[in-house]
Design a protein around this motif. Structure first.
Motif, PDB file in Angstrom:
ATOM      1  N   HIS A 136      38.435  51.705  53.411  1.00 58.54           N
ATOM      2  CA  HIS A 136      39.968  51.813  53.187  1.00 58.54           C
ATOM      3  C   HIS A 136      40.768  51.487  51.559  1.00 58.54           C
ATOM      4  O   HIS A 136      40.403  50.183  51.024  1.00 58.54           O
ATOM      5  CB  HIS A 136      40.449  51.348  54.324  1.00 58.54           C
ATOM      6  CG  HIS A 136      40.293  49.471  54.073  1.00 58.54           C
ATOM      7  ND1 HIS A 136      41.545  48.957  53.861  1.00 58.54           N
ATOM      8  CD2 HIS A 136      38.827  48.093  54.111  1.00 58.54           C
ATOM      9  CE1 HIS A 136      41.384  47.452  53.929  1.00 58.54           C
ATOM     10  NE2 HIS A 136      39.922  47.787  54.311  1.00 58.54           N
ATOM     11  N   ASP A 160      39.079  42.986  49.277  1.00 55.28           N
ATOM     12  CA  ASP A 160      39.744  43.659  50.481  1.00 55.28           C
ATOM     13  C   ASP A 160      40.605  44.164  50.677  1.00 55.28           C
ATOM     14  O   ASP A 160      41.914  44.299  50.598  1.00 55.28           O
ATOM     15  CB  ASP A 160      39.943  42.574  51.498  1.00 55.28           C
ATOM     16  CG  ASP A 160      40.138  43.308  52.993  1.00 55.28           C
ATOM     17  OD1 ASP A 160      40.033  44.411  52.914  1.00 55.28           O
ATOM     18  OD2 ASP A 160      40.593  42.579  53.821  1.00 55.28           O
ATOM     19  N   ASP A 161      40.924  45.597  49.954  1.00 52.92           N
ATOM     20  CA  ASP A 161      39.450  46.963  49.273  1.00 52.92           C
ATOM     21  C   ASP A 161      39.593  47.660  48.546  1.00 52.92           C
ATOM     22  O   ASP A 161      38.992  48.315  48.331  1.00 52.92           O
ATOM     23  CB  ASP A 161      38.860  47.763  50.785  1.00 52.92           C
ATOM     24  CG  ASP A 161      36.870  47.653  50.809  1.00 52.92           C
ATOM     25  OD1 ASP A 161      36.537  47.478  49.951  1.00 52.92           O
ATOM     26  OD2 ASP A 161      36.675  48.789  51.169  1.00 52.92           O
ATOM     27  N   GLU A 205      43.710  50.479  58.007  1.00 56.62           N
ATOM     28  CA  GLU A 205      42.285  49.769  57.947  1.00 56.62           C
ATOM     29  C   GLU A 205      42.757  48.744  59.151  1.00 56.62           C
ATOM     30  O   GLU A 205      42.643  48.042  59.874  1.00 56.62           O
ATOM     31  CB  GLU A 205      41.601  49.591  56.499  1.00 56.62           C
ATOM     32  CG  GLU A 205      39.959  48.897  57.695  1.00 56.62           C
ATOM     33  CD  GLU A 205      39.892  47.569  57.471  1.00 56.62           C
ATOM     34  OE1 GLU A 205      39.079  47.405  57.831  1.00 56.62           O
ATOM     35  OE2 GLU A 205      40.541  47.122  57.144  1.00 56.62           O
ATOM     36  N   GLU A 206      43.836  48.027  58.181  1.00 56.22           N
ATOM     37  CA  GLU A 206      44.523  46.425  57.843  1.00 56.22           C
ATOM     38  C   GLU A 206      44.639  46.369  59.827  1.00 56.22           C
ATOM     39  O   GLU A 206      45.743  45.340  60.257  1.00 56.22           O
ATOM     40  CB  GLU A 206      45.005  45.731  56.757  1.00 56.22           C
ATOM     41  CG  GLU A 206      44.421  46.101  55.774  1.00 56.22           C
ATOM     42  CD  GLU A 206      42.984  44.728  55.953  1.00 56.22           C
ATOM     43  OE1 GLU A 206      42.837  44.177  56.470  1.00 56.22           O
ATOM     44  OE2 GLU A 206      42.226  45.104  54.742  1.00 56.22           O
ATOM     45  N   ASP A 226      33.056  47.959  52.378  1.00 54.29           N
ATOM     46  CA  ASP A 226      34.270  46.895  52.801  1.00 54.29           C
ATOM     47  C   ASP A 226      34.647  45.687  52.383  1.00 54.29           C
ATOM     48  O   ASP A 226      33.562  44.978  53.004  1.00 54.29           O
ATOM     49  CB  ASP A 226      34.873  47.205  54.020  1.00 54.29           C
ATOM     50  CG  ASP A 226      36.402  46.434  54.642  1.00 54.29           C
ATOM     51  OD1 ASP A 226      37.090  46.093  53.474  1.00 54.29           O
ATOM     52  OD2 ASP A 226      36.346  46.509  55.317  1.00 54.29           O
ATOM     53  N   MET A 227      34.626  45.028  50.926  1.00 53.76           N
ATOM     54  CA  MET A 227      34.410  43.562  50.774  1.00 53.76           C
ATOM     55  C   MET A 227      33.201  43.878  49.675  1.00 53.76           C
ATOM     56  O   MET A 227      32.729  42.812  50.529  1.00 53.76           O
ATOM     57  CB  MET A 227      34.660  43.033  51.407  1.00 53.76           C
ATOM     58  CG  MET A 227      36.809  42.685  51.984  1.00 53.76           C
ATOM     59  SD  MET A 227      36.950  41.778  53.210  1.00 53.76           S
ATOM     60  CE  MET A 227      36.470  39.866  52.861  1.00 53.76           C
TER      61      MET A 227
HETATM   62 ZN   LIG Z   1      39.004  45.064  54.537  1.00 55.92          ZN
END
Ligand SMILES: [Zn+2]
Length: 340
Positions: free
Chosen positions: A131, A148-149, A185-186, A213-214
């Protein structure tokens, strides 16, 4: 003279023959493409994607759109097109879709996609996702979301570039690679949810999703070394996928694969908290690459200066190696488990 020339010609022919035979039999040098993924390039991209100029990449904001344009420029520079069947690098994710159940008031936003067409099985699609939205500006502070991210976002740029380099040199993937930068996403995994409900390629032809992701930091449990990654979900639907992750890691990347959170009952519920879940829901094998949370998670202090680029680089290389193997192996990975 004549005779001499003749034997020389034969010698040249034999040499030529043996060289070409050697080239044909030689395994494609995947290591070369893995090594094209570098800390320096990741840093160059992340310094831009997670800069204040992108205003924290809030879904639908001008800052996010600016970050999106930067991504598209990189694909254009590399000669990587948008997917067949699409009319641009964007998949619009309508406001109504995101707001209908949540009561939020988000504007329209976009997923961004790029495509490396497979040479032998172009209709079989391997998705690599991350994302690119984050949480924007709060109380005047920009939340840059470097880990992130931003980390997964720039990982996708490097993975796409590595596949494209291979393709240019005649070693393009057998199956097609869909690079998918998802939005929203968030706020609730909206971009991946929208894609999975409005897929460009049939879900039945979607072989796997590698979601990142991360991947640029370390968590409390790995204070002594950043040479690890959590893998989540790899064995839920496909034993093949689990084995591929293990094999390519031990062959090429040598990270410690940590399965601590590979547990649907884990109270953190990480398996349900990133975009791969919207593929797994439809029976598509997924693997989620994740470094765990840290003190800067969802804080204004999630900055580029805190990213460990050696770790980011190795984890990106792992993501690439996994996608490479899924795309290039003879048989499509088998779904042999029910995902429960
Ligand atoms: Zn994320």
């Amino acid at each position: 003279m004549k005779k001499f020339n003749f034997s020389a010609l034969i010698a040249v022919a034999i040499l030529g023959f043996s060289f070409s035979t050697f080239a044909q039999n030689k395994e494609v040098d995947v290591v070369k493409y893995i090594n094209s993924i570098t800390s320096n390039e990741l840093k160059t991209h992340l310094t831009i994607v997670a800069s204040d100029n992108m205003e924290g990449r809030e879904t639908g904001s001008e800052g996010q759109k600016r970050a999106g344009r930067y991504l598209i420029e990189q694909y254009q520079k590399e000669g990587i097109p948008f997917p067949k069947g699409a009319t641009s690098y964007y998949q619009k994710v309508p406001a109504e879709f995101m707001n209908k159940d949540s009561g939020e008031n988000l504007p329209d936003s976009e997923n961004i996609w790029a495509f490396i067409e497979g040479s032998e099985k172009p209709n079989e699609i391997v998705v690599v996702s991350a994302h690119y939205d984050h949480v924007g500006v709060k109380k005047g502070e920009v939340y840059n979301g470097a880990d992130d991210d931003g980390s997964g976002t720039v990982a996708l740029l490097e993975i796409a570039q590595a596949f494209q380099k291979a393709k240019k040199e005649g070693h393009g993937p057998k199956r097609s690679i869909l690079i998918l930068h998802v939005t929203g996403e968030e706020h609730g995994l909206y971009g991946s949810s929208y894609y999975s409900k409005n897929p460009l390629f049939p879900i039945a032809n979607t072989v796997a999703d590698v979601n990142i992701d991360m991947v640029g930091r370390r968590d409390e449990l790995h204070k002594d070394s950043n040479n690890y990654i959590y893998l989540i979900g790899s064995d839920y639907l496909s034993t093949d996928l689990y084995k591929i992750c293990e094999d390519v890691n031990s062959k090429y990347v040598h990270l410690n694969l940590d399965y601590k959170f590979n547990d649907r009952k884990d109270p953190n519920r990480f398996y349900y908290r990133s975009d791969h879940y919207n593929f797994a829901k439809y029976g598509i094998p997924v693997v989620f690459l994740f470094n765990g949370v840290h003190e800067d998670y969802h804080q204004a202090t999630d900055e580029v200066s805190k990213i460990e680029f050696d770790a980011l680089s190795k984890r990106t290389q792992l993501g690439f190696s996994i996608a490479w193997e899924i795309a290039n192996r003879e048989d499509r990975i088998v779904v042999d488990k029910d995902g429960k």
